[in-house]
Design an enzyme around this catalytic site. Structure first.
Site, PDB file in Angstrom:
ATOM      1  N   TRP A  35       0.874  -1.054   0.015  1.00  0.00           N
ATOM      2  CA  TRP A  35       0.053  -0.053  -0.029  1.00  0.00           C
ATOM      3  C   TRP A  35       0.864   1.264  -0.133  1.00  0.00           C
ATOM      4  CZ3 TRP A  35       2.206   2.185   4.178  1.00  0.00           C
ATOM      5  CH2 TRP A  35       2.576   1.222   5.201  1.00  0.00           C
ATOM      6  N   ASN A  36       2.175   1.017   0.292  1.00  0.00           N
ATOM      7  CA  ASN A  36       2.876   2.482   0.502  1.00  0.00           C
ATOM      8  C   ASN A  36       3.210   3.143  -0.622  1.00  0.00           C
ATOM      9  OD1 ASN A  36       4.847   0.627  -0.291  1.00  0.00           O
ATOM     10  ND2 ASN A  36       6.364   1.506   0.816  1.00  0.00           N
TER      11      ASN A  36
ATOM     12  N   LYS B  72      -2.308  -7.847  -8.000  1.00  0.00           N
ATOM     13  CA  LYS B  72      -3.045  -7.776  -6.810  1.00  0.00           C
ATOM     14  C   LYS B  72      -2.512  -6.763  -5.819  1.00  0.00           C
ATOM     15  CE  LYS B  72      -2.843  -9.021  -3.012  1.00  0.00           C
ATOM     16  NZ  LYS B  72      -3.523  -7.749  -2.492  1.00  0.00           N
ATOM     17  N   PRO B  73      -3.303  -5.478  -5.962  1.00  0.00           N
ATOM     18  CA  PRO B  73      -2.863  -4.268  -5.240  1.00  0.00           C
ATOM     19  C   PRO B  73      -3.192  -4.577  -3.733  1.00  0.00           C
ATOM     20  CG  PRO B  73      -4.676  -3.700  -6.395  1.00  0.00           C
ATOM     21  CD  PRO B  73      -4.329  -5.206  -6.862  1.00  0.00           C
ATOM     22  N   ASP B  74      -2.630  -4.017  -2.725  1.00  0.00           N
ATOM     23  CA  ASP B  74      -3.056  -4.175  -1.157  1.00  0.00           C
ATOM     24  C   ASP B  74      -4.266  -3.463  -1.019  1.00  0.00           C
ATOM     25  OD1 ASP B  74      -1.454  -4.422   1.514  1.00  0.00           O
ATOM     26  OD2 ASP B  74      -3.362  -3.332   1.656  1.00  0.00           O
TER      27      ASP B  74
ATOM     28  N   SER C 180       6.544  -7.130   2.954  1.00  0.00           N
ATOM     29  CA  SER C 180       7.236  -7.300   3.887  1.00  0.00           C
ATOM     30  C   SER C 180       7.874  -8.574   3.905  1.00  0.00           C
ATOM     31  CB  SER C 180       6.367  -7.492   5.202  1.00  0.00           C
ATOM     32  OG  SER C 180       5.582  -8.648   5.127  1.00  0.00           O
TER      33      SER C 180
ATOM     34  N   GLU D  23      10.988  -8.205  -3.405  1.00  0.00           N
ATOM     35  CA  GLU D  23      11.257  -6.771  -3.083  1.00  0.00           C
ATOM     36  C   GLU D  23      10.868  -6.498  -1.580  1.00  0.00           C
ATOM     37  OE1 GLU D  23      13.462  -5.140  -4.707  1.00  0.00           O
ATOM     38  OE2 GLU D  23      12.993  -6.105  -6.776  1.00  0.00           O
TER      39      GLU D  23
ATOM     40  N   CYS E 184      10.402   1.624   1.933  1.00  0.00           N
ATOM     41  CA  CYS E 184      11.169   0.507   2.176  1.00  0.00           C
ATOM     42  C   CYS E 184      12.684   1.211   2.294  1.00  0.00           C
ATOM     43  CB  CYS E 184      11.145  -0.489   1.245  1.00  0.00           C
ATOM     44  SG  CYS E 184      11.334   0.081  -0.655  1.00  0.00           S
TER      45      CYS E 184
HETATM   46  P1  NAD Z   1       2.651  -7.071   3.371  1.00  0.00           P
HETATM   47  O1  NAD Z   1       3.735  -8.025   3.092  1.00  0.00           O
HETATM   48  O2  NAD Z   1       1.708  -7.212   4.614  1.00  0.00           O
HETATM   49  O3  NAD Z   1       1.833  -6.812   2.284  1.00  0.00           O
HETATM   50  C1  NAD Z   1       2.269  -6.880   0.796  1.00  0.00           C
HETATM   51  C2  NAD Z   1       1.416  -7.386  -0.178  1.00  0.00           C
HETATM   52  O4  NAD Z   1       1.320  -8.821   0.142  1.00  0.00           O
HETATM   53  C3  NAD Z   1       0.131  -6.832  -0.167  1.00  0.00           C
HETATM   54  O5  NAD Z   1      -0.733  -6.788  -1.331  1.00  0.00           O
HETATM   55  C4  NAD Z   1      -0.777  -7.982   0.569  1.00  0.00           C
HETATM   56  O6  NAD Z   1      -1.928  -8.218   0.488  1.00  0.00           O
HETATM   57  C5  NAD Z   1      -0.273  -9.007   0.068  1.00  0.00           C
HETATM   58  N1  NAD Z   1      -0.221 -10.318   1.153  1.00  0.00           N
HETATM   59  C6  NAD Z   1      -0.360 -10.354   2.399  1.00  0.00           C
HETATM   60  N2  NAD Z   1      -0.506 -11.711   2.830  1.00  0.00           N
HETATM   61  C7  NAD Z   1      -0.160 -12.417   1.961  1.00  0.00           C
HETATM   62  C8  NAD Z   1       0.103 -13.943   1.661  1.00  0.00           C
HETATM   63  N3  NAD Z   1      -0.038 -14.772   2.450  1.00  0.00           N
HETATM   64  N4  NAD Z   1       0.161 -14.441   0.277  1.00  0.00           N
HETATM   65  C9  NAD Z   1       0.277 -13.458  -0.756  1.00  0.00           C
HETATM   66  N5  NAD Z   1       0.181 -12.223  -0.471  1.00  0.00           N
HETATM   67  C10 NAD Z   1      -0.093 -11.766   0.597  1.00  0.00           C
HETATM   68  O7  NAD Z   1       3.526  -5.714   3.279  1.00  0.00           O
HETATM   69  P2  NAD Z   1       3.200  -4.354   3.764  1.00  0.00           P
HETATM   70  O8  NAD Z   1       2.820  -4.090   5.260  1.00  0.00           O
HETATM   71  O9  NAD Z   1       1.747  -4.114   3.009  1.00  0.00           O
HETATM   72  O10 NAD Z   1       4.144  -3.372   3.099  1.00  0.00           O
HETATM   73  C11 NAD Z   1       5.056  -2.838   3.962  1.00  0.00           C
HETATM   74  C12 NAD Z   1       6.231  -3.751   3.687  1.00  0.00           C
HETATM   75  O11 NAD Z   1       6.833  -3.725   2.252  1.00  0.00           O
HETATM   76  C13 NAD Z   1       7.550  -3.151   4.601  1.00  0.00           C
HETATM   77  O12 NAD Z   1       8.282  -4.279   5.162  1.00  0.00           O
HETATM   78  C14 NAD Z   1       8.554  -2.455   3.404  1.00  0.00           C
HETATM   79  O13 NAD Z   1       9.747  -2.337   3.467  1.00  0.00           O
HETATM   80  C15 NAD Z   1       8.059  -3.514   2.039  1.00  0.00           C
HETATM   81  N6  NAD Z   1       8.218  -2.810   0.663  1.00  0.00           N
HETATM   82  C16 NAD Z   1       9.436  -3.027  -0.042  1.00  0.00           C
HETATM   83  C17 NAD Z   1       9.864  -2.682  -1.113  1.00  0.00           C
HETATM   84  C18 NAD Z   1      11.086  -2.818  -1.919  1.00  0.00           C
HETATM   85  O14 NAD Z   1      11.039  -2.325  -3.080  1.00  0.00           O
HETATM   86  N7  NAD Z   1      11.822  -3.637  -1.416  1.00  0.00           N
HETATM   87  C19 NAD Z   1       8.936  -1.305  -1.566  1.00  0.00           C
HETATM   88  C20 NAD Z   1       7.721  -1.319  -0.890  1.00  0.00           C
HETATM   89  C21 NAD Z   1       7.769  -1.791   0.525  1.00  0.00           C
END
Ligand code: NAD
Length: 533
Positions: free
Chosen positions: A172-173, A196-198, A248, A269, A303
């Site tokens: 979502w960020n 699949k966006p958040d 994450s 990522e 991130c």
């Molecule tokens: P998250 O892992 O909770 O969610 C990310 C995505 O994964 C969402 O679309 C969510 O719906 C989906 N998801 C959740 N559970 C899942 C599952 N079991 N199977 C498949 N998909 C699933 O992360 P977040 O809290 O939304 O985002 C923040 C994190 O993302 C932070 O750790 C940040 O550092 C990281 N991030 C990394 C980058 C990069 O380029 N390295 C960029 C942006 C954010």
């Protein structure tokens, strides 16, 4: 504040969220989701006020399977188009994004709560990605000659074939950049895409999908399925041929394991706990605002943002005082204008995490140099930019990613200590070094365990379409941007033609003689091979 609150304007279907974004527009965007099987909806919140912004379909595994099938069908024709034809679509998309920036800036801000200046980074990024891969995809992917098994006698070519359907799971960020920025090279490489966006921020991806079609992308080639990751992740890994996950580290592990079980390639990522190093010769005039930007960009929900600040003892006192003062001066607020420096956190969970990390650190003895509290007077999820000293290993904030505008500052006695402490992390995403001696800074950067290292910048210098971006250690697998950001969306194939004779013992030699001749030839080839391309 240009947003009205619930008490001022009760929710109606005719709600006008901004001069450009109405409830009707959000309804049309929601209708773009691939959701034939969905029977429920998910409410999307506007973090600035906590009101319900709109509803999107609660997509099901059947919707993901159908989206993958539709994208796969559309991909057959798309893969036949030349790079120039695909590039023309991307360059029209580039112009449309810029021409319609005001509308998408409102949408990004409304669904994520970020400041407009941070939303604008997303507009620039997606347009730059479209331009870059429109102009470079052919050079990365067109067939090229390769050296075959036998010099002169073997003629070989490397071909690239689209994988088919690329699944993208995005957080979502950065709801525009991370849902669509990586879709651009995937499409330029001849694939279909299912995004699949958040569930917190689905509208930006739906908006971009509409704009891509307006730019000439075949209908169905890029599908957006809205819903919960825990339900839709597995079916997307099943239905796609490659999976790009941004989110994450904890979720990335699960998705990478699912892909590995199916022997599908993927890139991850993931999270970071990024360090900023202030060397004794740094220009503090530049380093202080640079650190402020690194800590507060997108309210720290980035991130590659900065959460650890290591300062050489020679400049620690001055730097810490100026940084605290500058963080206190950051303008917070919820308007849809460029006035504010920083917006809101995305929602209640993120606020609880940020407040929890700060309370845990303060409870265990950390000292608040700036901020430290929420700002409910501005909106339900606003927090102050926060700087803490005296952070120790027993505090959550020390090693875990906070993902908020909160940083710990540490005094270091030597540059080596700064590098050692920066590297003492399970993460390795981004780092920032401030020094006037940029030659030394570059040398130092190569000793820092992070996928990107910015010198005299917090994070933006390395976020460039042509340069690989990704994480060391638990911050990820694979890279986006540059050649690595597009080649991964193809299967490489080698085709070779053998001339004159088979690669085997010729009939006029025994196997023993062949081994002798080849051994002698190897000695010669050691010198000749570099000349044979
Ligand atoms: P998250 O892992 O909770 O969610 C990310 C995505 O994964 C969402 O679309 C969510 O719906 C989906 N998801 C959740 N559970 C899942 C599952 N079991 N199977 C498949 N998909 C699933 O992360 P977040 O809290 O939304 O985002 C923040 C994190 O993302 C932070 O750790 C940040 O550092 C990281 N991030 C990394 C980058 C990069 O380029 N390295 C960029 C942006 C954010």
């Amino acid at each position: 504040m240009s947003l009205s609150t619930q008490s001022e304007a009760p929710e109606t279907t005719a709600r006008q969220w901004s001069p450009r974004v109405s409830a009707a527009l959000l309804g049309r965007l929601a209708a773009r989701a691939a959701a034939a099987a969905a029977t429920k909806t998910i409410a999307v919140e506007a973090p600035f006020t906590g009101e319900v912004l709109g509803q999107v379909p609660h997509g099901t595994p059947a919707d993901v399977a159908a989206a993958c099938a539709t994208a796969r069908e559309a991909q057959q024709e798309w893969a036949q188009r030349s790079f120039a034809e695909r590039a023309a679509v991307m360059l029209r998309f580039h112009d449309l994004v810029i021409d319609n920036a005001a509308e998408i800036l409102d949408i990004i801000q409304l669904e994520s709560g970020k400041a407009r200046r941070h939303a604008f980074e997303e507009v620039l990024d997606v347009a730059i990605q479209a331009r870059y891969y429109a102009h470079t995809a052919a050079a990365f992917l067109e067939p090229r000659r390769r050296q075959g098994a036998l010099p002169v006698l073997t003629k070989a070519w490397e071909y690239h074939h689209p994988r088919g359907v690329i699944g993208i799971i995005s957080p979502w960020n950065y709801p525009l950049t991370l849902a669509v920025g990586d879709a651009v090279p995937a499409l330029m490489a001849g694939n279909g895409v299912v995004v699949k966006p958040d569930a917190l921020t689905p509208f930006s991806a739906l908006w971009a999908a509409g704009l891509l079609e307006e730019a000439g992308l075949p209908r169905g080639l890029l599908q957006v399925v809205t819903g919960r990751g825990a339900e839709l992740g597995k079916p997307l890994v099943d239905g796609a041929d490659y999976l790009l996950f941004t989110g994450s580290t904890a979720t990335g592990r699960k998705v990478a394991a699912l892909a590995a079980e199916r022997l599908k390639d993927s890139s991850m990522e993931l999270g970071g706990k990024n360090a900023l190093l202030v060397l004794p010769d740094a220009s503090l005039r530049r380093a202080v605002p640079g650190a402020v930007r690194g800590i507060t960009s997108n309210s720290g929900q980035l991130c590659i943002s900065i959460e650890r600040v290591y300062v050489h003892a020679a400049v620690y006192d001055v730097f810490a005082a100026r940084l605290a003062e500058s963080l206190r001066a950051v303008r917070l607020g919820p308007s849809l204008t460029f006035v504010e420096d920083m917006g809101s956190l995305v929602g209640a969970d993120q606020l609880a995490k940020v407040e929890g990390h700060v309370a845990d650190a303060v409870g265990k003895g950390a000292v608040v140099l700036a901020g430290g509290g929420a700002r409910p007077d501005l909106g339900p999820y606003f927090v102050e930019p926060t700087l803490l000293a005296g952070v120790s290993d027993d505090m959550d904030l020390c090693r875990a990613e906070t993902f908020g505008p909160v940083a710990a500052i540490y005094r270091c006695d030597s540059v080596q200590e700064m590098v050692d402490r920066a590297n003492d992390s399970s993460y390795g995403l981004n780092a920032s070094i401030w020094t006037r001696d940029t030659r030394f800074g570059r040398e130092l950067a190569t000793r820092v365990e992070a996928g990107t290292v910015n010198i005299n910048e917090a994070y933006s210098a390395t976020w460039a379409s042509a340069s690989p971006m990704g994480g060391f250690k638990e911050s990820g697998l694979g890279r986006r941007h540059g050649s690595q950001g597009i080649v991964k969306f193809n299967e490489a194939q080698t085709v070779a033609v053998e001339r004159l004779m088979a690669i085997d013992t010729p009939p006029f030699l025994s196997h023993q003689q062949y081994a002798t001749v080849m051994s002698a030839a190897m000695k010669l080839l050691k010198y000749a091979a570099p000349l044979i391309k």
